[in-house]
Write a protein that holds these residues in place. Structure first.
Motif, short mmCIF file in Angstrom:
data_model
loop_
_atom_site.label_atom_id
_atom_site.label_comp_id
_atom_site.label_asym_id
_atom_site.label_seq_id
_atom_site.Cartn_x
_atom_site.Cartn_y
_atom_site.Cartn_z
N VAL A 284 0.83 -1.21 0.00
CA VAL A 284 0.00 0.00 0.00
C VAL A 284 0.87 1.26 0.00
O VAL A 284 0.54 2.26 -0.63
N SER A 303 -0.94 -5.53 -1.78
CA SER A 303 -1.42 -5.18 -0.45
C SER A 303 -2.62 -6.04 -0.05
O SER A 303 -2.72 -6.52 1.08
N VAL A 411 -3.68 -0.16 7.31
CA VAL A 411 -3.50 -0.30 5.87
C VAL A 411 -4.78 0.07 5.13
O VAL A 411 -4.75 0.67 4.05
#
Lengths: 489, 113
Positions: A284, A303, A411
């Motif tokens: 990410v 990610s 995230v």
């Protein structure tokens, strides 16, 4: 019934190879073929859900001597999702890919890819799994190089090399495992690993498997090849890869972890969770620094793969169910964002955010078609990305893995950031002066809308779907059902 | 025999890695070929060596002890065929790359130009 997900694409591929010159026929036939494939995959899913795990001994050689085909709920769910993605891609492709590439064998190759993917989902034999991987990879090698532009060739060389090396790890592990246990049948292997007290050197084979699959599913630290190659072919091919290939790696990891990891559980759990955390964070962060839509989305694949592996690391019914739901969501939403990116390209002639802008004003429909999957990936309710992350995080808290769960939440925020970045730059920013005004293909819009609709439905029916994923997770966490179904005990 | 083969596998792997790290793109393909062969040999060794016995015999009782395990050989055969296909494709790919860019240097793979 069970063999149809492999036989049908093979048959379609053969027909398409011999009709390469009739483009109009190819386009219609491919679409029809994927619809048929989806229908039979769905039938299989219903069958497996009602009657339990389906098995078939190829050539009537009983397990563990022959090759076994097995479909449990996880396999069936993946089959249906992949077939549906196939339908969408086949609607989209004629409107995007140039005629040269289409008649150079795009359609037969796409079915070759689907055959390999389906084979990998339903085989119960470890060497057969390798063969299906190669079927899938060889098709993808040609697809990624199809057309032969310099950029594509650059991407293909990296892609072919890294995948070849990964396959080598895979075969080497199979060889060692066979030498240690004397069997290739996955259920029989699992049974032996559970009954024989301790097999020396087993961990080296398992670690080789782990490396092979983490290269193929682009886990940390083996992810670099993906953003270096995925953005080079035309976008429907990228979307097809994004929706299927890395997820086959993830599926195999689920299957192997469930069947073969019986020793050193603490080590494997910690190891996988650390890898998952690093994968999702680094993916990410690198996405945030990119300016090419395709590259941002490619880094996002990495990610998001981290989330799925996180579910695997937690390895409770809740965690795995969350990961399976998340995988379905990701296959749909990810493919959808790539396809929406393709629409942007057709409209404005570029993937570079610096040369884009004003699309929201110029074409609200395009904006909406990107907005739905992007917000789904970012995890905004009521879209499926929210439920996927919710199930995973809930599973993580219940299992007491607080650190990784915290990382996952963080995230999620960054994902929102880079989706908003694309949104701001391509759709909201003022239109640059010398922007191209291309025509967007109707077929492409129809395909993207269909997929966006599927994403919304997956979110709205999160309840019933999560029931199925819970059952599937149950079969993964307690592999005795799988072993007994194959070995006929 | 086992010892010799083990060393051979190691040498092949070493050579393969060395070639993979070269900058010449044709050496990269050579590296891939070596890697494939090293692994085929590894399969052969790991599957258990039985010297002097064939893999198939007529159905004679008590003969199974005098038989080599046919399965690793079947696996290697499959792996060789797959490796051949991939190598052929890689060679064509590299040749195409050469004819498009007129270079064999792997550094040309970076996209910063």
């Amino acid at each position: 019934m069970l063999v149809l997900p492999i036989l049908l694409p093979l048959f379609f591929m053969v027909v398409l190879i011999f009709t390469r010159r009739w483009l109009a026929f190819q386009q219609i036939f491919s679409l029809l073929a994927t619809v048929i494939l989806t229908f039979f995959s769905a039938m299989l899913l219903i069958d497996v859900q009602q009657n339990g795990i389906a098995t078939m001994q190829v050539g009537s050689w009983i397990a563990p001597y022959g090759i076994t085909l097995v479909a449990d709920l996880l396999s069936a769910i993946m089959l249906v999702t992949v077939a549906f993605i196939g339908v969408v891609i086949m609607i989209y492709s004629p409107g995007f890919i140039d005629k040269g590439r289409q008649s150079a064998g795009y359609y037969p190759l796409a079915f070759g890819l689907l055959m390999g993917v389906n084979g990998a989902f339903i085989t119960g034999d470890i060497f057969n799994l390798y063969v299906w991987y190669e079927v899938m990879l060889t098709s993808s090698f040609v697809l990624i190089a199809l057309g032969g532009s310099a950029e594509q060739l650059r991407g293909s060389i990296k892609y072919v090399t890294i995948n070849f090396v990964a396959s080598i790890f895979f075969v080497a592990a199979i060889g060692i495992l066979y030498g240690l246990t004397g069997t290739l049948n996955m259920a029989d292997l699992a049974y032996k690993l559970r009954t024989i007290d301790h097999i020396p050197y087993i961990n080296s084979a398992l670690m080789l498997f782990f490396i092979a699959f983490s290269i193929k599913s682009a886990l940390f630290p083996f992810f670099f090849w993906l953003p270096a190659s995925y953005h080079t072919p035309p976008i429907p091919i990228t979307a097809l890869f994004a929706g299927t290939l890395t997820k086959v790696g993830i599926y195999t990891m689920f299957r192997f972890y469930s069947l073969f990891i019986v020793e050193n559980l603490v080590f494997w759990k910690t190891f996988i969770i650390v890898i998952a955390g690093l994968t999702m964070t680094i993916g990410v962060l690198m996405a945030a620094s990119q300016y090419d839509i395709r590259k941002i989305l490619s880094f996002h694949i990495i990610s998001q793969v981290g989330y799925m592996v996180m579910g695997l690391g937690i390895f409770t019914v809740g965690g795995i169910a969350g990961a399976i739901y998340f995988t379905i969501h990701n296959m749909l939403s990810k493919t959808n964002t790539f396809l929406a990116g393709g629409l942007v390209y057709q409209r404005s002639g570029s993937y570079d955010l610096k040369h884009l802008g004003g699309l929201y004003k110029a074409s609200p429909l395009l904006a909406l078609l990107f907005f739905i999957p992007a917000m789904s990936l970012a995890g905004i309710p009521p879209l499926p990305g929210f439920f996927g992350k919710f199930f995973l995080i809930k599973g993580g808290f219940e299992a007491g893995d607080y650190v990784i769960t915290g990382v996952a939440i963080l995230v999620g925020l960054f994902t929102l950031f880079s989706m908003v970045k694309i949104w701001n730059e391509a759709y909201w920013k003022k239109e640059p002066e010398n922007i191209k005004h291309g025509r967007v293909s109707r077929r492409a819009i129809a395909a993207t809308s269909l997929l966006a609709l599927a994403v919304i439905l997956l979110g709205l029916f999160a309840g019933p779907v999560s029931q199925i994923t819970l059952e599937a997770a149950n079969q993964v966490v307690f592999p005795e059902m799988y072993i007994n179904a194959v070995l006929g005990r | 025999m086992l010892f010799l083969l083990a060393i051979l596998v190691g040498v092949l792997y070493g050579a393969a890695v060395y070639l993979l790290l070269r900058r010449n793109i044709f050496k990269l393909v050579l590296g891939l070929i070596f890697l494939g062969h090293a692994t085929n040999l590894l399969l052969f060794v790991a599957g258990g060596l039985t010297s002097g016995f064939p893999a198939f015999l007529r159905n004679v009782p008590g003969e199974t002890e005098r038989m080599a395990d046919p399965l690793p050989q079947a696996l290697i055969l499959t792996a060789i065929v797959i490796g051949l296909g991939v190598t052929a494709f890689a060679l064509v790919l590299v040749y195409r790359f050469y004819s498009v860019t007129k270079t064999v240097d792997l550094d040309e793979l970076s996209e910063n130009e």
